[in-house]
Scaffold this motif. Structure first.
Motif, short mmCIF file in Angstrom:
data_model
loop_
_atom_site.label_atom_id
_atom_site.label_comp_id
_atom_site.label_asym_id
_atom_site.label_seq_id
_atom_site.Cartn_x
_atom_site.Cartn_y
_atom_site.Cartn_z
N ALA A 335 25.89 54.78 -1.22
CA ALA A 335 27.01 53.84 -1.11
C ALA A 335 26.49 52.41 -1.00
O ALA A 335 27.02 51.49 -1.63
N ARG A 336 25.42 52.23 -0.22
CA ARG A 336 24.86 50.89 -0.09
C ARG A 336 24.22 50.42 -1.40
O ARG A 336 24.25 49.23 -1.72
N ALA A 337 23.65 51.36 -2.14
CA ALA A 337 23.07 51.00 -3.43
C ALA A 337 24.14 50.52 -4.40
O ALA A 337 23.94 49.55 -5.14
N LEU A 338 25.28 51.20 -4.40
CA LEU A 338 26.39 50.77 -5.27
C LEU A 338 26.88 49.39 -4.86
O LEU A 338 27.18 48.54 -5.71
N ALA A 339 26.95 49.16 -3.55
CA ALA A 339 27.37 47.84 -3.07
C ALA A 339 26.36 46.78 -3.48
O ALA A 339 26.73 45.65 -3.84
N ARG A 340 25.08 47.17 -3.44
CA ARG A 340 24.04 46.22 -3.85
C ARG A 340 24.18 45.86 -5.32
O ARG A 340 24.02 44.69 -5.70
N LEU A 341 24.47 46.86 -6.16
CA LEU A 341 24.64 46.60 -7.59
C LEU A 341 25.81 45.65 -7.83
O LEU A 341 25.74 44.76 -8.69
N ARG A 342 26.87 45.85 -7.07
CA ARG A 342 28.03 44.94 -7.21
C ARG A 342 27.65 43.53 -6.79
O ARG A 342 28.04 42.55 -7.43
N THR A 343 26.89 43.43 -5.67
CA THR A 343 26.47 42.11 -5.20
C THR A 343 25.56 41.43 -6.22
O THR A 343 25.68 40.22 -6.47
N GLU A 344 24.66 42.20 -6.82
CA GLU A 344 23.78 41.64 -7.84
C GLU A 344 24.58 41.08 -9.01
O GLU A 344 24.31 39.96 -9.48
N ALA A 345 25.56 41.84 -9.47
CA ALA A 345 26.40 41.37 -10.58
C ALA A 345 27.16 40.10 -10.18
O ALA A 345 27.27 39.15 -10.97
N ASP A 346 27.67 40.09 -8.95
CA ASP A 346 28.41 38.91 -8.47
C ASP A 346 27.50 37.70 -8.34
O ASP A 346 27.92 36.55 -8.59
N LEU A 347 26.23 37.93 -7.93
CA LEU A 347 25.29 36.82 -7.80
C LEU A 347 25.01 36.17 -9.15
O LEU A 347 24.90 34.93 -9.25
N ARG A 348 24.90 36.99 -10.17
CA ARG A 348 24.67 36.42 -11.51
C ARG A 348 25.85 35.55 -11.93
O ARG A 348 25.67 34.49 -12.54
N ALA A 395 17.96 38.84 0.18
CA ALA A 395 17.04 39.94 -0.13
C ALA A 395 17.37 40.55 -1.50
O ALA A 395 16.47 40.90 -2.27
N ILE A 396 18.65 40.66 -1.81
CA ILE A 396 19.06 41.21 -3.11
C ILE A 396 18.64 40.27 -4.23
O ILE A 396 18.16 40.70 -5.28
N ALA A 397 18.82 38.97 -4.00
CA ALA A 397 18.42 37.99 -5.00
C ALA A 397 16.91 38.06 -5.26
O ALA A 397 16.45 37.90 -6.40
N GLU A 398 16.13 38.32 -4.21
CA GLU A 398 14.68 38.45 -4.38
C GLU A 398 14.35 39.68 -5.22
O GLU A 398 13.52 39.63 -6.13
N GLU A 399 15.00 40.81 -4.92
CA GLU A 399 14.71 42.06 -5.62
C GLU A 399 15.07 42.01 -7.10
O GLU A 399 14.35 42.56 -7.94
N CYS A 400 16.18 41.35 -7.41
CA CYS A 400 16.63 41.35 -8.81
C CYS A 400 16.17 40.12 -9.58
O CYS A 400 16.59 39.90 -10.72
N GLY A 401 15.30 39.31 -8.97
CA GLY A 401 14.68 38.21 -9.70
C GLY A 401 15.51 36.95 -9.82
O GLY A 401 15.20 36.08 -10.64
N LEU A 402 16.56 36.82 -8.98
CA LEU A 402 17.42 35.63 -9.05
C LEU A 402 17.02 34.56 -8.04
O LEU A 402 17.53 33.44 -8.10
N ILE A 403 16.13 34.91 -7.11
CA ILE A 403 15.84 34.00 -6.01
C ILE A 403 15.20 32.70 -6.49
O ILE A 403 15.43 31.63 -5.90
N GLU A 404 14.41 32.76 -7.54
CA GLU A 404 13.74 31.54 -8.01
C GLU A 404 14.77 30.54 -8.53
O GLU A 404 14.69 29.34 -8.23
N GLU A 405 15.74 31.03 -9.29
CA GLU A 405 16.77 30.14 -9.82
C GLU A 405 17.62 29.56 -8.69
O GLU A 405 17.94 28.36 -8.69
N ILE A 406 17.96 30.40 -7.72
CA ILE A 406 18.74 29.91 -6.58
C ILE A 406 17.91 28.92 -5.76
O ILE A 406 18.40 27.86 -5.35
N GLY A 407 16.63 29.26 -5.52
CA GLY A 407 15.77 28.38 -4.73
C GLY A 407 15.57 27.02 -5.38
O GLY A 407 15.54 25.99 -4.69
N ASN A 408 15.42 27.00 -6.69
CA ASN A 408 15.26 25.71 -7.39
C ASN A 408 16.54 24.88 -7.29
O ASN A 408 16.47 23.64 -7.16
N TRP A 409 17.69 25.55 -7.33
CA TRP A 409 18.96 24.83 -7.16
C TRP A 409 19.03 24.22 -5.77
O TRP A 409 19.46 23.07 -5.60
N VAL A 410 18.62 24.99 -4.76
CA VAL A 410 18.63 24.49 -3.38
C VAL A 410 17.74 23.26 -3.26
O VAL A 410 18.12 22.24 -2.66
#
Length: 602
Positions: A335-348, A395-410
């Motif tokens: 269940a948490r994995a499914l929630a994580r997948l939804r969060t990943e899609a929302d982060l993109r 943590a999800i952003a780090e795992e799916c490779g989005l953290i660099e883009e978010i960090g650069n924006w910050v």
């Protein structure tokens, strides 16, 4: 049973018919008449053949050999004198459990042509593969009197076939089974377990630390470490287990025949131990870490794909718990994995829609009470969910490779905000921005940050970059090199969460840093426990000052904590005692409110 359908056994049948005509001409039934003529004809037909040829009796017991050609002697190592009068079964040695033999026995019994591929053994005991063709020789009455056999040595083809099969089912670097063979064995293990009622464990294991070795010593060194660790893992497993290389630094372990409980976890601990033992390379020791997830049949499913998915989910949770752990899959993980997948899609979507905002937490100079800094902290304004804190998505952003883009924006947004405040007449404050591990290993981090400073107009000394101990210590020499490049820009460097990692004094004094930040976990219990945290805090402050570093305490929430930190001459503090992280406009108001109090504040 292997049979040729292209008619390649027909020459043997023709030979049998020629021998049959020779038998008739010499009247084999009356051995005193023309026997030498028949034998001469046989020899002319078979002696020059490159393949082993055998003529055996069809009458009586045992199908004994009457004649073999020179090729038979060359291929098998046996002389004609040694084997004439014997049955050909001696070529099988003790290897009689060959299903293909049934076809040859049936052909002899039914007096018809037949062929099969057999394992045979030479006089010296060495194996050779033999494609055997047999055909009967009939007399005028239609009775089989002899069998003629042709033996094709196909050992070279079999060896090549075996090599190709091995290459198709094993990893070239480690020699371990690949994912194709693992999936095949898993399918068979599930079928067996369904009949026997046994349980199966399927583990998914990921290695960490190979990239640092590769960056430091090159790909060949990382490959050598990978081979060593792979061999160690294979060495601690049972013969019935299978460990396969799933991808670059990921492995899958199939462990059939488990009991009804989780008692044999010692096997999992041995795997982790095999990984974590230091590897000596180039005069230095390197340590690789791992995290492992375990799924079990039948609890987590009966299909290979489902078990692999569950093991992967469990491995992700093990990694989130901390390096070098294993976890079993549980239903709530899915269940948490499914929630994580939804969060990943929302982060993109959030990146594309610019849904992130920054809040800023004031950093207060203890001697003056002045606001001297602001730590930029990202928040996510998620549609339908409101303001989402970093704990829920970083943590999800780090795992799916989005953290660099978010960090650069910050980084860009915080630098521009700092300049905007100054231009509006507010007193200058240092802007502190966290760098993620992915940002830190960027090939041209200093160049990227230099471009941000130039674009925003912020001076280097007015930017403070915060890094955790773990990020810098992952590859010490590379870390020092990058920090020096950053210092060349004039920026300040802070080690965040100090005391929770594993840096040693010998490394700490080599880092070109300016600030140590005391983790809130040490601050929160000041005045509450047995005094250990107070001692740790005092030691960190003394250490920082001895190294001529500024020290900031995080998580200050009470007057008692503030008083103790003041008594130990801590330089700066931040925490809820002064303010929660604030949106830009609220931080501006907070800064204006405290500006008149800067003179003489304490």
């Amino acid at each position: 049973m292997m049979k040729r359908s292209n008619g390649s056994d027909r020459p043997l049948e023709k030979l049998a018919r020629r021998l049959q005509r020779a038998e008739a001409a010499s009247d084999i039934a009356a051995p005193d008449l023309g026997l030498s003529t028949a034998l001469s004809l046989r020899e002319r037909v078979i002696e020059s053949s490159a393949n082993a040829m055998v003529i055996s009796r069809a009458q009586g017991s045992g199908f004994v050999i009457e004649h073999v050609n020179p090729a038979f002697e060359r291929i098998t190592g046996y002389s004609a004198a040694e084997i004439v009068g014997k049955n050909c079964r001696f070529l099988q040695g003790g290897d009689h459990d060959q299903p293909a033999l049934d076809e040859i026995r049936a052909a002899l019994r039914e007096q018809r042509p037949g062929n099969a591929i057999l394992r045979n053994y030479r006089k010296d005991g060495s194996l050779f593969w033999n494609h055997l063709f047999v055909a009967p020789v009939f007399d005028q009455a239609g009775t089989a009197t002899h069998f003629v056999a042709s033996q094709y040595d196909i050992t070279h083809s079999k060896v090549l076939e075996s090599q190709l099969l091995y290459q198709a089912t094993h990893d070239e670097l480690t020699g371990l089974p690949n994912r194709s063979l693992l999936q095949d064995r898993l399918q068979h293990a599930l079928a067996q377990a369904a009949r026997s009622g046994e349980r199966i464990w399927l583990a998914f294991l990921g290695l960490e630390g190979l990239k640092g070795i590769s960056d430091n010593l090159g790909h060949a060194a990382a490959d050598e470490v990978l081979k060593i660790v792979s061999a160690r893992m294979a060495g601690v497993l049972r013969a019935s287990d299978t460990i396969a290389r799933w991808s670059g630094d990921e492995f899958t372990i199939l462990m059939p025949g488990q009991g009804a409980d989780t008692g044999p976890v010692a096997a999992l601990e041995r795997l982790l131990g095999a990984v974590s033992s230091p590897v000596s390379l180039g005069g230095q020791e390197y340590v690789v870490r791992s995290s492992m997830g375990v799924a079990s049949y039948p609890e987590d499913g009966a299909e290979p794909a489902l078990l692999l998915k569950c093991a992967d989910i469990a491995a992700r949770h093990a990694k989130a718990d901390g390096r070098h752990h294993f976890r079993f899959h549980t239903p709530d993980m899915n269940a948490r994995a499914l929630a994580r997948l939804r969060t990943e899609a929302d982060l993109r979507q959030a990146i594309r829609r610019d849904e992130f905002v920054l809040h800023y937490q004031p950093q207060i100079d203890l001697s003056s009470g002045q606001v001297v800094g602001a730590e930029a902290l990202v928040r996510w304004m998620a549609p339908g969910r409101g303001l989402v804190g970093p704990v829920e998505f970083i943590a999800i952003a780090e795992e799916c490779g989005l953290i660099e883009e978010i960090g650069n924006w910050v980084l860009r947004t915080a630098c521009r905000q700092s300049v905007a405040w100054r231009r509006s007449g507010l007193p200058p404050v240092r802007m502190a921005v966290n760098l993620s591990a992915r940002q830190f290993v960027h090939k041209d981090l200093a160049g990227m940050i230099g471009a941000v400073l130039a674009d925003s107009g912020l001076a280097g000394p007015d930017l403070e970059l915060e890094l955790t101990e773990g990020v810098v210590m992952r590859d010490v020499e590379h870390g020092i090199s990058v920090l020096r490049e950053l210092k060349a820009l004039g920026v300040q460097i802070a080690i965040d969460d100090f005391g929770t990692g594993y840096s040693s004094l010998s490394y700490l004094k080599r880092f070109p840093i300016d600030v140590l930040k005391i983790d809130r976990s040490f601050v929160i219990d000041i005045g509450q426990g047995n005094g250990d945290d107070e001692a740790i805090v005092a030691s960190i402050i003394a250490l920082s000052h001895s190294l001529k570093l500024r020290v900031i305490a995080e998580g200050v929430e009470t007057a008692a904590q503030l008083a103790y930190l003041g008594s130990q001459h801590c330089d700066e503090v931040q925490g809820y005692y002064f303010s929660r992280p604030l949106p830009a406009q609220a931080f501006e108001a907070f800064l204006r409110e405290r500006t008149p109090a800067r003179q003489g504040a304490g």
